[in-house]
Design an enzyme around this catalytic site. Structure first.
Site, short mmCIF file in Angstrom:
data_model
loop_
_atom_site.label_atom_id
_atom_site.label_comp_id
_atom_site.label_asym_id
_atom_site.label_seq_id
_atom_site.Cartn_x
_atom_site.Cartn_y
_atom_site.Cartn_z
CG HIS A 1 -27.12 -2.88 -65.38
ND1 HIS A 1 -28.33 -3.52 -65.21
CD2 HIS A 1 -26.23 -3.57 -64.64
CE1 HIS A 1 -28.17 -4.55 -64.40
NE2 HIS A 1 -26.89 -4.60 -64.04
CB CYS B 1 -27.35 29.33 -56.81
SG CYS B 1 -25.55 29.33 -56.70
#
Length: 184
Positions: free
Chosen positions: A80, A164
């Site tokens: 990271h 959705c």
């Protein structure tokens, strides 16, 4: 005679989280490569449900990095940190409510969250979620929180037909808008 000065290619670290909107990201990667950016992709485990790391590797011309790559004893620097050092700019697209919450409260669980916590480079944020999630008080508080970070440019989600089958706000901003934000 005037010598032409070659501009260094800008390095974009693309952080991809687990939203259905992730299916739009391979096209963004392809467009960025065409525009001569150097692109590396990092995907969360949930993002792998929507797009395959191999596809992103092919499109970006760089190995796609996954959560399982985070800790490697053969590396002399945590991944990271290495990725934060490498990037000129980061793009978090799509931003999910889960990743937003982790980032807003300093939870570095997972590679993308660790990158967000360690990052001091400019970051463009492209949220994508259901309208009910986007308008939820907790999400609003978290967005306000990250918008206070000096290196963060948060794009507004678009209105339209959502996955959705509802119409509302929550669609990931268009790739052209994300690309425009990278240029500035």
């Amino acid at each position: 005679m005037i010598k032409s000065i070659k501009k260094r290619k800008q390095k974009v670290l693309l952080l991809i989280t687990g939203s259905i909107a992730a299916i739009r990201i391979p096209l963004l990667v392809s467009q960025l490569i065409k525009d001569k950016y150097i692109v590396k992709c990092v995907v969360t485990k949930n993002a792998e449900n929507f797009i395959h790391p191999f596809s992103l590797s092919i499109l970006s011309r760089n190995k796609c990095i996954v959560d399982a790559d985070q800790w490697n004893y053969k590396k002399s620097k945590p991944l990271h940190i290495q990725l934060c050092d490498w990037a000129d700019v980061m793009v978090l697209a799509p931003l999910t409510a889960t990743t937003l919450s982790k980032w807003a409260y300093g939870n570095a669980e997972g590679l993308v969250s660790s990158i967000l916590i360690a990052n001091d480079k400019p970051i463009i944020v492209a949220p994508a979620m259901n309208t009910k999630m986007w308008t939820n008080q907790a999400v609003k508080i978290n967005i306000e929180r990250i918008n206070k970070y000096k290196n963060t440019l948060s794009l507004e989600p678009s209105k339209g037909l959502l996955a959705c089958d509802q119409f509302g706000i929550g669609k990931i901003p268009p790739n052209d808008l994300i690309k425009l934000a990278i240029k500035f």
